[in-house]
Design a protein around this motif. Structure first.
Motif, mmCIF file in Angstrom:
data_model
loop_
_atom_site.group_PDB
_atom_site.id
_atom_site.type_symbol
_atom_site.label_atom_id
_atom_site.label_comp_id
_atom_site.label_asym_id
_atom_site.label_seq_id
_atom_site.Cartn_x
_atom_site.Cartn_y
_atom_site.Cartn_z
ATOM 1 N N ASP A 76 -14.042 -14.970 8.114
ATOM 2 C CA ASP A 76 -14.670 -14.520 6.609
ATOM 3 C C ASP A 76 -14.077 -13.260 5.966
ATOM 4 N N ALA A 77 -13.027 -12.775 6.673
ATOM 5 C CA ALA A 77 -12.638 -11.319 6.212
ATOM 6 C C ALA A 77 -12.144 -11.477 4.667
ATOM 7 N N ALA A 78 -12.819 -10.631 3.821
ATOM 8 C CA ALA A 78 -12.596 -10.861 2.273
ATOM 9 C C ALA A 78 -12.036 -9.597 1.780
ATOM 10 N N VAL A 79 -12.179 -8.532 2.263
ATOM 11 C CA VAL A 79 -11.745 -7.225 1.875
ATOM 12 C C VAL A 79 -10.548 -6.513 2.835
ATOM 13 N N ALA A 80 -9.654 -6.081 2.038
ATOM 14 C CA ALA A 80 -8.311 -5.284 2.706
ATOM 15 C C ALA A 80 -8.273 -4.044 2.323
ATOM 16 N N ALA A 81 -7.837 -3.228 3.141
ATOM 17 C CA ALA A 81 -7.476 -1.947 2.644
ATOM 18 C C ALA A 81 -5.993 -1.680 3.277
ATOM 19 N N ILE A 82 -5.085 -1.149 2.416
ATOM 20 C CA ILE A 82 -3.777 -0.862 2.592
ATOM 21 C C ILE A 82 -3.460 0.654 2.554
ATOM 22 N N PHE A 83 -2.842 1.175 3.590
ATOM 23 C CA PHE A 83 -2.635 2.503 3.581
ATOM 24 C C PHE A 83 -1.070 2.618 3.392
ATOM 25 N N GLY A 84 -0.499 3.382 2.362
ATOM 26 C CA GLY A 84 0.839 3.168 1.745
ATOM 27 C C GLY A 84 1.096 2.548 0.729
ATOM 28 N N SER A 85 2.153 2.759 -0.154
ATOM 29 C CA SER A 85 2.677 1.860 -1.072
ATOM 30 C C SER A 85 4.138 1.508 -1.202
ATOM 31 N N GLY A 86 4.822 1.662 -0.108
ATOM 32 C CA GLY A 86 6.196 1.208 -0.067
ATOM 33 C C GLY A 86 6.483 -0.367 0.256
ATOM 34 N N ALA A 87 7.576 -0.566 0.529
ATOM 35 C CA ALA A 87 7.986 -1.946 0.835
ATOM 36 C C ALA A 87 7.346 -2.622 1.782
ATOM 37 N N GLN A 88 6.857 -1.889 3.041
ATOM 38 C CA GLN A 88 6.291 -2.412 4.185
ATOM 39 C C GLN A 88 4.944 -2.674 3.556
ATOM 40 N N ALA A 89 4.328 -1.595 2.728
ATOM 41 C CA ALA A 89 2.766 -1.977 2.498
ATOM 42 C C ALA A 89 2.799 -3.235 1.616
ATOM 43 N N ARG A 90 3.773 -3.320 0.879
ATOM 44 C CA ARG A 90 3.620 -4.568 0.173
ATOM 45 C C ARG A 90 3.564 -5.877 0.887
ATOM 46 N N GLU A 142 -10.626 -11.249 -1.320
ATOM 47 C CA GLU A 142 -10.832 -11.287 -2.430
ATOM 48 C C GLU A 142 -10.837 -9.937 -3.333
ATOM 49 N N ARG A 143 -10.703 -8.824 -2.365
ATOM 50 C CA ARG A 143 -10.658 -7.452 -3.191
ATOM 51 C C ARG A 143 -9.582 -6.611 -2.158
ATOM 52 N N VAL A 144 -8.816 -5.841 -2.847
ATOM 53 C CA VAL A 144 -7.971 -5.112 -1.936
ATOM 54 C C VAL A 144 -8.191 -3.415 -2.308
ATOM 55 N N TYR A 145 -8.396 -2.551 -1.645
ATOM 56 C CA TYR A 145 -7.987 -1.165 -1.698
ATOM 57 C C TYR A 145 -6.769 -0.500 -1.226
ATOM 58 N N VAL A 146 -6.209 0.250 -2.076
ATOM 59 C CA VAL A 146 -4.971 1.035 -1.601
ATOM 60 C C VAL A 146 -5.012 2.216 -1.731
ATOM 61 N N CYS A 172 -4.672 -2.232 6.852
ATOM 62 C CA CYS A 172 -3.116 -2.182 7.407
ATOM 63 C C CYS A 172 -2.514 -0.647 7.010
ATOM 64 N N THR A 173 -2.061 -0.242 8.125
ATOM 65 C CA THR A 173 -1.598 1.192 7.876
ATOM 66 C C THR A 173 0.141 0.976 7.858
ATOM 67 N N ALA A 174 0.485 1.482 6.866
ATOM 68 C CA ALA A 174 2.055 1.420 6.743
ATOM 69 C C ALA A 174 2.682 2.731 6.055
#
Length: 330
Positions: A131-145, A158-162, A202-204
């Motif tokens: 049921d995971a619905a919220v993601a957090a991404i560290f980084g903003s480069g090609a890998q993070a995408r 349903e929701r993402v934090y970068v 995800c840490t990228a």
């Protein structure tokens, strides 16, 4: 001799994320079973900030079909970033398993981003709560995408934090609503805001020290740590590693390169048994994955050539049918 050249655009069209995830899952199972030869990569330290890696691979055909042979050459030059150049340049050379003749030269930076994202997609599918619905991404480069694309491919996000030291606003604007990614992509003002509600992280990054505090994590979060691949750098706090169920892409590779694990190991915070399970073993049902809804799970990947073999095989299979690639005579 004819050689097929596949550009970055060709790779994007031939290697879609859902198919890449399926291929990488299979590759991990084959790797853990000892059916893929993927020696530890050779690292050429060009400068303190720049490294070129050589990664060979071989997977034998089954009943005369499939299989992969070749190598990837990838340069990770941090000195490129302030010059406005890409961090990563790469090519993959695919070789015929029957004759040893070169078959194709594939643009490798795009392939690497997709296959690395697919690895986290495979791990998220195996280890994250359904049921995971919220993601957090560290980084903003090609890998993070690609990390975000992969996570959203396997979970109903349903929701993402970068959170990024630069480029987060552009990342959020570019990624919102693309493919499986939800429209709700927010720029986090701090690492705490990014991870405080996250079900998948995800840490990228190219960080040398942890990018968030262990105390800010919510129970049951799954973490994909893919950004750093040297023994002296880490993105994940030792306290998180210590209390997490840790799964790696390759135990041998982790022992050689995974600073996220080697640093707490050398400090006596964990033992080698703490990261003795490979993702291929979990996918094959040989080792347990998540034990409960509140358990923290951590997938640590330094990248292995089995992923590149899987990606190259998909491209070589799909490319001709899609009319992709340029043929040159050698």
């Amino acid at each position: 001799m004819k050689l097929h050249l596949y550009s970055a655009d060709d790779v994007n069209r031939a290697l879609l994320m859902a198919e890449a995830i399926a291929a990488v899952k299979s590759a991990y199972v084959q790797l853990s079973a000892g059916r893929v030869l993927a020696p530890l990569r050779t690292a050429l330290d060009v400068s303190p900030a720049d490294v070129t890696l050589v990664m060979p691979f071989y997977e034998a055909p089954v009943n005369g079909a499939g299989g992969a042979l070749g190598l990837k050459l990838v340069s990770v030059f941090e000195s490129n970033v302030p010059r406005g150049l890409p961090l990563i340049h790469s090519v993959v050379l695919a070789v015929d398993t029957a004759s040893g003749a070169p078959l194709a030269l594939i643009e490798g930076a795009t392939l690497t981003a997709i296959r690395t994202g697919a690895a986290s997609g495979a791990a998220t599918d195996a280890l994250a709560r359904p049921d995971a619905a919220v993601a957090a991404i560290f980084g903003s480069g090609a890998q993070a995408r690609r990390q975000l694309e992969a996570v959203c491919t396997v979970r109903p996000i349903e929701r993402v934090y970068v959170y990024s030291l630069g480029g987060a606003e552009a990342f959020a604007a570019e990624m919102a609503g693309v493919g499986p990614i939800p429209a709700d992509v927010r720029v986090a003002a701090s690492p705490r805001e990014a991870v405080g509600q996250a079900d998948v992280i995800c840490t990228a990054t190219t960080a040398r020290t942890p990018v968030f505090d262990d105390a800010d994590l919510r129970p049951g979060v799954h973490i994909n740590a893919i950004g750093v691949f040297t023994p002296d750098a880490r993105e994940i706090p030792g306290a998180t590693v210590r209390r997490a169920r840790v799964v790696v892409d390759s135990v041998a590779a982790a022992l050689a390169e995974a600073g996220d694990l080697l640093i707490p190991l050398s400090a006596g915070e964990i033992t080698r048994d703490h990261f003795s399970t490979e993702l291929g073993q979990v996918l094959a049902g040989e080792r347990p994955g998540r034990a409960g809804a509140e358990q923290i799970t951590l997938f640590k990947s330094v990248g292995v050539a089995a992923q590149d073999a899987a990606a190259a095989r998909v491209i070589l299979s799909n490319g001709p049918a899609l009319g992709l690639g340029t043929v040159v005579e050698l």
